[in-house]
Design an enzyme around this catalytic site. Structure first.
Site, PDB file in Angstrom:
ATOM      1  N   ARG A   1      -2.359   5.049 -31.803  1.00  0.00           N
ATOM      2  CA  ARG A   1      -3.381   4.985 -30.149  1.00  0.00           C
ATOM      3  C   ARG A   1      -2.310   4.111 -29.582  1.00  0.00           C
ATOM      4  NH1 ARG A   1      -6.417   9.012 -28.467  1.00  0.00           N
ATOM      5  NH2 ARG A   1      -7.966   7.718 -27.519  1.00  0.00           N
TER       6      ARG A   1
ATOM      7  N   ASP B   1     -10.764  -1.982 -18.768  1.00  0.00           N
ATOM      8  CA  ASP B   1     -11.485  -0.574 -18.181  1.00  0.00           C
ATOM      9  C   ASP B   1     -11.611  -0.891 -17.635  1.00  0.00           C
ATOM     10  OD1 ASP B   1     -11.867   2.086 -17.809  1.00  0.00           O
ATOM     11  OD2 ASP B   1     -12.223   2.523 -19.989  1.00  0.00           O
TER      12      ASP B   1
ATOM     13  N   TYR C   1     -20.519   0.920 -22.106  1.00  0.00           N
ATOM     14  CA  TYR C   1     -19.652   0.876 -22.454  1.00  0.00           C
ATOM     15  C   TYR C   1     -18.757  -0.224 -21.118  1.00  0.00           C
ATOM     16  CZ  TYR C   1     -14.582   1.999 -22.432  1.00  0.00           C
ATOM     17  OH  TYR C   1     -12.782   1.868 -21.864  1.00  0.00           O
TER      18      TYR C   1
ATOM     19  N   ALA D   1     -20.015  -3.122 -21.403  1.00  0.00           N
ATOM     20  CA  ALA D   1     -19.726  -4.334 -22.089  1.00  0.00           C
ATOM     21  C   ALA D   1     -17.858  -4.594 -22.023  1.00  0.00           C
ATOM     22  CB  ALA D   1     -18.990  -3.740 -23.392  1.00  0.00           C
ATOM     23  N   LYS D   2     -17.335  -3.727 -20.825  1.00  0.00           N
ATOM     24  CA  LYS D   2     -15.666  -4.474 -20.286  1.00  0.00           C
ATOM     25  C   LYS D   2     -15.914  -5.016 -19.133  1.00  0.00           C
ATOM     26  CE  LYS D   2     -13.439  -2.075 -23.019  1.00  0.00           C
ATOM     27  NZ  LYS D   2     -12.654  -2.556 -23.755  1.00  0.00           N
TER      28      LYS D   2
HETATM   29  N1  LIG Z   1      -7.782   5.870 -24.558  1.00  0.00           N
HETATM   30  C1  LIG Z   1      -7.302   5.041 -23.243  1.00  0.00           C
HETATM   31  O1  LIG Z   1      -7.281   6.761 -21.961  1.00  0.00           O
HETATM   32  C2  LIG Z   1      -8.664   4.052 -22.256  1.00  0.00           C
HETATM   33  C3  LIG Z   1      -8.014   3.915 -20.795  1.00  0.00           C
HETATM   34  C4  LIG Z   1      -9.483   3.068 -20.908  1.00  0.00           C
HETATM   35  C5  LIG Z   1      -9.175   1.632 -21.420  1.00  0.00           C
HETATM   36  N2  LIG Z   1      -8.619   1.816 -22.864  1.00  0.00           N
HETATM   37  C6  LIG Z   1      -9.304   0.978 -23.629  1.00  0.00           C
HETATM   38  O2  LIG Z   1      -7.549   0.541 -24.561  1.00  0.00           O
HETATM   39  C7  LIG Z   1      -7.692   0.444 -25.790  1.00  0.00           C
HETATM   40  C8  LIG Z   1      -7.282   1.066 -26.766  1.00  0.00           C
HETATM   41  O3  LIG Z   1      -7.592   2.188 -26.094  1.00  0.00           O
HETATM   42  P1  LIG Z   1      -7.701   4.123 -27.095  1.00  0.00           P
HETATM   43  O4  LIG Z   1      -7.833   4.830 -26.570  1.00  0.00           O
HETATM   44  O5  LIG Z   1      -6.153   3.499 -28.123  1.00  0.00           O
HETATM   45  O6  LIG Z   1      -8.547   3.178 -28.371  1.00  0.00           O
HETATM   46  P2  LIG Z   1     -10.162   4.252 -29.619  1.00  0.00           P
HETATM   47  O7  LIG Z   1      -8.505   5.125 -30.170  1.00  0.00           O
HETATM   48  O8  LIG Z   1     -10.952   4.585 -29.144  1.00  0.00           O
HETATM   49  O9  LIG Z   1     -10.123   2.357 -30.386  1.00  0.00           O
HETATM   50  C9  LIG Z   1      -8.870   1.508 -31.104  1.00  0.00           C
HETATM   51  C10 LIG Z   1      -9.305   0.938 -32.655  1.00  0.00           C
HETATM   52  O10 LIG Z   1     -10.792  -0.192 -32.668  1.00  0.00           O
HETATM   53  C11 LIG Z   1     -11.016   0.267 -33.395  1.00  0.00           C
HETATM   54  N3  LIG Z   1     -12.563   0.121 -33.569  1.00  0.00           N
HETATM   55  C12 LIG Z   1     -13.678   0.812 -33.371  1.00  0.00           C
HETATM   56  N4  LIG Z   1     -14.413   0.294 -34.290  1.00  0.00           N
HETATM   57  C13 LIG Z   1     -14.166  -0.593 -34.518  1.00  0.00           C
HETATM   58  C14 LIG Z   1     -14.653  -1.612 -35.133  1.00  0.00           C
HETATM   59  N5  LIG Z   1     -16.419  -1.381 -35.814  1.00  0.00           N
HETATM   60  N6  LIG Z   1     -14.159  -3.366 -35.915  1.00  0.00           N
HETATM   61  C15 LIG Z   1     -12.971  -3.122 -36.535  1.00  0.00           C
HETATM   62  N7  LIG Z   1     -12.609  -2.176 -35.501  1.00  0.00           N
HETATM   63  C16 LIG Z   1     -12.766  -1.241 -34.870  1.00  0.00           C
HETATM   64  C17 LIG Z   1     -10.366   1.617 -34.356  1.00  0.00           C
HETATM   65  O11 LIG Z   1      -9.724   1.044 -35.359  1.00  0.00           O
HETATM   66  P3  LIG Z   1      -9.349   2.370 -36.681  1.00  0.00           P
HETATM   67  O12 LIG Z   1      -9.038   3.375 -36.270  1.00  0.00           O
HETATM   68  O13 LIG Z   1      -8.388   1.162 -37.693  1.00  0.00           O
HETATM   69  O14 LIG Z   1     -11.065   2.248 -37.214  1.00  0.00           O
HETATM   70  C18 LIG Z   1      -9.272   1.934 -33.177  1.00  0.00           C
HETATM   71  O15 LIG Z   1      -8.718   2.792 -34.047  1.00  0.00           O
HETATM   72  C19 LIG Z   1      -9.763  -0.012 -26.114  1.00  0.00           C
HETATM   73  O16 LIG Z   1     -10.000  -1.438 -25.363  1.00  0.00           O
HETATM   74  C20 LIG Z   1      -9.882   0.970 -24.695  1.00  0.00           C
HETATM   75  O17 LIG Z   1     -11.771   0.336 -24.133  1.00  0.00           O
HETATM   76  C21 LIG Z   1      -8.578   2.949 -23.250  1.00  0.00           C
END
Ligand SMILES: NC(=O)c1ccc[n+]([C@@H]2O[C@H](COP(=O)([O-])OP(=O)(O)OC[C@H]3O[C@@H](n4cnc5c(N)ncnc54)[C@H](OP(=O)(O)O)[C@@H]3O)[C@@H](O)[C@H]2O)c1
Length: 256
Positions: A25, A151, A164, A167-168
């Site tokens: 992702r 975020d 959440y 935390a952010k």
């Molecule tokens: N997606 C969105 O629309 C969006 C919107 C606003 C902000 N964000 C921010 O952007 C960033 C990336 O988003 P995303 O949606 O790509 O994230 P995601 O898929 O929800 O998570 C990213 C990765 O975090 C890892 N993770 C979770 N718990 C963990 C732990 N205990 N130890 C180590 N690794 C851990 C996982 O790795 P594994 O798969 O290897 O377990 C997961 O693949 C995040 O910080 C999110 O808050 C995203």
């Protein structure tokens, strides 16, 4: 300003970057973008080991010995410390830390468990702080930079997600504190996305997707590359005087 007909490419980046949650992702897009810009990548993963190894292999085919995958549960202090040490050892330097790993799910008031609180605060706030601490000496030596992936909902309340959002918000606070503590050697910034990709568990049904997009002036999700490009900018020499800032990449949603 570019002259007519002139194509100015993005500035090249040097050194090594550690990207947490880099296997899939948004994290994988950041990894690919920084690699294309010239960096060596440490791709951190927890459960997505196969994806991380495949991504590292793909990048090593493009440029030999330019990518490495390392596993760690960032909620475990000993694994986090080992990750920081191994990330610095392989190429003998660390120039950038991108705190991208996260957990995100609903925790309505009345049903917030201690374990969900610890998980959400642990991945989104505690781990970035302790990883930054562990990497700070190497980053200072390299005159490097940290980018935290925050975020929009750090500043805008999102019902049913108090831990959440807290935390952010904390992540943005430590972005500013560490920017002061680590200056002038290390710059510390954050990127604040809004909807970039739909959540992994398909928990947003179509009607709610349309409702969400109606609130975004740009009328669409950003896509992982939008975040990756913002991270690349914040790590680049072009951002050499930028520290302690939170760059919104939210299609204007934060304006409403
Ligand atoms: N997606 C969105 O629309 C969006 C919107 C606003 C902000 N964000 C921010 O952007 C960033 C990336 O988003 P995303 O949606 O790509 O994230 P995601 O898929 O929800 O998570 C990213 C990765 O975090 C890892 N993770 C979770 N718990 C963990 C732990 N205990 N130890 C180590 N690794 C851990 C996982 O790795 P594994 O798969 O290897 O377990 C997961 O693949 C995040 O910080 C999110 O808050 C995203």
């Amino acid at each position: 300003m570019n002259l007519p007909g002139e194509v100015r490419s993005a500035p090249a980046l040097e050194g090594t970057a550690l990207v947490t949650g880099g296997a899939r992702r948004v994290g994988a897009a950041i990894v690919r973008t920084l690699h294309q810009a010239g960096m060596n990548l440490v791709i951190h993963y927890r459960a997505s080991g196969a994806d991380a190894r495949a991504l590292a292999a793909e990048l090593n085919l493009l440029r030999p010995d330019s990518a490495l995958s390392l596993g760690a549960n960032l909620l475990k202090a000993d694994q986090l410390a080992l990750l920081a040490a191994q990330a610095q050892q392989h190429w003998g330097r660390l120039d950038a830390l991108v705190n991208n790993a996260s957990t995100y799910y609903e925790t309505p008031l009345g049903s917030i468990s201690e374990s969900a609180f610890d998980d959400l605060i642990g991945t989104n706030l505690k781990a970035p702080l302790f990883l930054s601490q562990a990497c700070a000496p190497a980053l200072r030596q390299a005159r490097g930079a940290i980018v935290n992936v925050s975020d929009l909902y750090a500043r805008k309340p999102l019902p049913r997600r108090a831990p959440y959002c807290a935390a952010k918000a904390g992540l943005e606070a430590i972005t500013r504190v560490l920017a002061l503590e680590l200056a002038p050697q290390v710059r510390v910034n954050a990127v604040a996305p809004s909807g970039i990709l739909w959540p992994i568990d398909d928990s947003v049904e179509e009607a709610r997707q349309a409702e969400h997009l109606a609130r975004v002036p740009m009328g669409r999700l950003g896509g992982a590359e939008a975040i990756a490009e913002a991270v690349r900018y914040l790590l680049s020499p072009a951002a050499g005087f930028v520290t302690g800032t939170v760059l919104a990449v939210d299609g204007g949603e934060g304006l409403l």
